[in-house]
Design a protein around this motif. Structure first.
Motif, PDB file in Angstrom:
ATOM      1  N   LEU A 189      33.758  10.313   3.755  1.00 55.12           N
ATOM      2  CA  LEU A 189      34.792  10.136   4.781  1.00 55.12           C
ATOM      3  C   LEU A 189      36.155   9.972   4.138  1.00 55.12           C
ATOM      4  N   ALA A 190      36.207   9.228   3.003  1.00 56.57           N
ATOM      5  CA  ALA A 190      37.478   9.049   2.307  1.00 56.57           C
ATOM      6  C   ALA A 190      37.978  10.391   1.787  1.00 56.57           C
ATOM      7  N   PRO A 242      42.274  13.699   1.945  1.00 55.56           N
ATOM      8  CA  PRO A 242      43.046  14.690   1.171  1.00 55.56           C
ATOM      9  C   PRO A 242      42.781  16.124   1.637  1.00 55.56           C
ATOM     10  N   ILE A 243      41.545  16.421   2.062  1.00 58.36           N
ATOM     11  CA  ILE A 243      41.261  17.776   2.543  1.00 58.36           C
ATOM     12  C   ILE A 243      42.096  18.073   3.792  1.00 58.36           C
ATOM     13  N   LEU A 244      42.134  17.111   4.710  1.00 56.13           N
ATOM     14  CA  LEU A 244      42.916  17.305   5.933  1.00 56.13           C
ATOM     15  C   LEU A 244      44.399  17.486   5.612  1.00 56.13           C
ATOM     16  N   LEU A 245      44.876  16.734   4.599  1.00 56.64           N
ATOM     17  CA  LEU A 245      46.275  16.864   4.194  1.00 56.64           C
ATOM     18  C   LEU A 245      46.543  18.294   3.740  1.00 56.64           C
ATOM     19  N   GLY A 246      45.623  18.818   2.895  1.00 59.18           N
ATOM     20  CA  GLY A 246      45.765  20.193   2.411  1.00 59.18           C
ATOM     21  C   GLY A 246      45.742  21.185   3.560  1.00 59.18           C
ATOM     22  N   VAL A 247      44.787  20.983   4.473  1.00 58.54           N
ATOM     23  CA  VAL A 247      44.677  21.888   5.618  1.00 58.54           C
ATOM     24  C   VAL A 247      45.970  21.882   6.425  1.00 58.54           C
TER      25      VAL A 247
END
Lengths: 314, 272
Positions: free
Chosen positions: A9-10, A14-19
């Protein structure tokens, strides 16, 4: 296990930030913007366009626009839609539930059809196997919007009394709501069921030739016990994987299907927002879709560990 | 030859596989008897038809292949090749049980070992889940697994090869079958573990009064374990007899070749 879930979950942050960065930049790389899109074909002065852009903050550098958006997003404010001037969150939520429901129904349909045909194909072989594989090849070759169009066409021709485009809200008539989503869900599910069917078939065939199945037969167990506890439980892992991955395909497919069946879901909202270059709305939809896919992957990983004791995340 | 007291009488057994429409015969009409409680060895190289013979007694065709069996397999007077599948399914595990070659792949990886004995007991002995689990723990103890009550809830990957074969033996003997077929039960195991597994099989055979059909390619495994031996070669039984007589004076050249292939301690040390 709990540690794994927490770490996963953590990692989604960062993945969402990149997306969000990729979506932000890509949308602005497209020709045109909201000012031009909203003006349409009418002649409009350059000064008027500039005023609209200034009001929306579109005159600032892209990185600055992103930081403004990110600042809001981190506090839960996804901004206001350019087109309606309403908060995006409030516009997206009701549409999201519609799409989620459509995807869920389609997913259950695809899983049921895929698992049943794959299992029958692998266990019965012969004519059943030929029929299932032939049908799978056909369905795989036809894109879901063609299937949807065919369904609309056939239903319109032969069952004119059945309302195809009559979407019913869940709150007003729950059963009618589900009924109105069945045909759209079917056209979404058919293509996806092929992948599940083929993977189920391959997994069951692979498990069938395992020694422990021979041992189970040598134990004199009943056919249903062998099927459930020995064949299906072992064939489940790869099937879970593809089903989880296919959920992303379902979300993507729902954009087309919702447009064809005029369902007021996220897909149609995204379609309209892209046409209008409604950046805040697009940004919010991409973020929500990415979150769903990421969460689904975590659910798949949890399901692995539940099915197979050899999978350990410690 | 026709002994009415025999537990198992096999007469003119043939087995024929059908590979892409081309029939190939792997067992050429063999006959043999096994008496109640008797330990019998079947020796031969791989592909000689000994495993297919064992599968014929269980009436188990390998998944995805078609095999045609001929002749008669009389088990307590019932011809196993002609009874209904339903009756055969009641026989498997209950009357005739089997231990397979590779313990690493013979246990269901997603079920606990206890559950894999429980389902057998529930099926044949009609025990409740709770009673089955009590018996399962006893059986795991019987085959020499320490802390059986705890280990019953472990999964197969938490056991070594030798321990897994013990679990598989516990499964096979759980319903006290009349005949236990062990198809190369030690081939996949370390040499030190092999002897333990063989001793366990012999002890259980004696204690439970089971007849034992021990299939192997290794004469060294047979020695001291069984009373009679059948030597198989190319789908035929080429020689049979009391194990001591066969070791002392093998008649068939193939038997002599097999015996010569067993390494002996007194020569093995000197060759280097």
């Amino acid at each position: 296990m709990i540690r794994m879930v927490a770490v996963r979950l953590a990692l989604t942050l960062p993945i969402l930030l990149g997306v969000s960065i990729v979506a932000f930049v890509l949308m602005r790389a497209l020709p045109g913007d909201f000012a031009q899109a909203s003006a349409g074909t009418t002649a409009i002065s350059a000064e008027a366009l500039d005023t609209i852009r200034r009001n929306l903050g579109l005159d600032q550098p892209v990185w600055q626009q992103y930081l403004v958006w990110l600042d809001g997003a981190l506090t839960g404010d996804l901004g206001r839609s350019f087109a309606t001037r309403q908060p995006v969150t409030g516009e997206l939520l009701p549409r999201l539930t519609v799409t989620a429901e459509l995807t869920l129904i389609a997913g259950l349909m695809a899983l049921t059809m895929g698992a049943c045909t794959g299992l029958a194909s692998a266990r019965l072989r012969g004519t059943t196997d030929w029929a299932v594989r032939g049908l799978n090849s056909l369905l795989l070759a036809v894109p879901n919007f063609v299937v949807a169009t065919l369904i609309v066409l056939l239903a319109g021709l032969y069952f004119p009394t059945v309302g195809i485009f009559n979407y019913v809200a869940f709150a007003s008539d729950p059963l009618g709501n589900i009924a109105s989503l069945l045909l759209p869900a079917l056209s979404l599910a058919l293509t996806v069921s092929v992948t599940i069917s083929e993977n189920t078939r391959a997994a069951v065939l692979e498990v069938s030739s395992q020694d422990y199945v021979m041992v189970a037969r040598a134990k004199g167990l009943r056919a249903w016990t062998i099927l459930g506890n020995y064949l299906v439980r072992n064939a489940l892992t790869p099937v879970i994987t593809v089903t989880g991955l296919q959920l992303a395909a379902l979300l993507g497919g729902s954009i087309l299907i919702e447009t064809i069946f005029t369902i007021p879901g996220m897909g149609q909202y995204l379609f309209d927002s892209i046409a209008n270059r409604d950046y805040p709305a697009i940004q919010a939809i991409v973020l929500v879709a990415a979150t769903i896919v990421l969460l689904m992957n975590v659910v798949v990983d949890i399901a692995y560990a539940r099915v197979d004791a050899r999978v350990s995340y410690d | 030859m026709d002994d009415p007291r025999a537990l198992l009488q096999v007469r003119d057994l043939t087995a024929q596989f059908n590979r892409d429409g081309v029939p190939s015969r792997v067992v050429n009409g063999i006959s043999f008897d096994i008496a109640p409680g008797e330990a019998v060895g079947f020796v031969g190289e791989s592909g000689c038809g000994k495993s297919v013979t064992a599968r014929a007694i269980m009436r188990l065709a390998p998944e995805g292949s078609s095999v045609a069996w001929g002749g008669r397999i009389l088990f307590r007077g019932r011809d196993l090749l002609r009874i209904e599948e339903r009756e055969m399914r009641d026989m498997r595990g209950r009357r005739i049980a089997m231990v397979f070659q590779d313990p690493m792949t013979s246990l269901n990886p997603v079920m606990t070992v206890g559950a894999q004995i429980d389902d057998m007991l529930c099926r044949h002995a009609g025990l409740s889940r709770r009673a089955a689990r009590r018996r399962t723990v006893e059986l795991l103890g019987l085959v020499g697994i320490r802390d059986p009550a705890l280990r019953a809830d472990d999964h197969p990957h938490q056991f070594s090869g030798g321990m897994r074969q013990r679990v598989l033996i516990a499964i096979a003997v759980s319903c006290q079958p009349d005949l236990l077929i062990a198809d190369e039960p030690t081939t996949a195991l370390d040499v030190t573990v092999q002897a333990q597994i063989l001793r366990l099989l012999m002890r259980l055979g004696r204690e439970l009064g089971m007849a034992l059909m021990l299939i192997t390619h290794d004469f060294g495994v047979i020695a001291g374990m069984v009373e009679r031996v059948y030597v198989m070669h190319g789908g035929d039984i080429v020689e049979s007899g009391e194990v001591d007589a066969l070791f002392a004076g093998p008649q068939h050249p193939y038997t002599r070749a097999l015996l010569a292939a067993v390494p002996r301690i007194e020569t093995a040390g000197r060759t280097t």
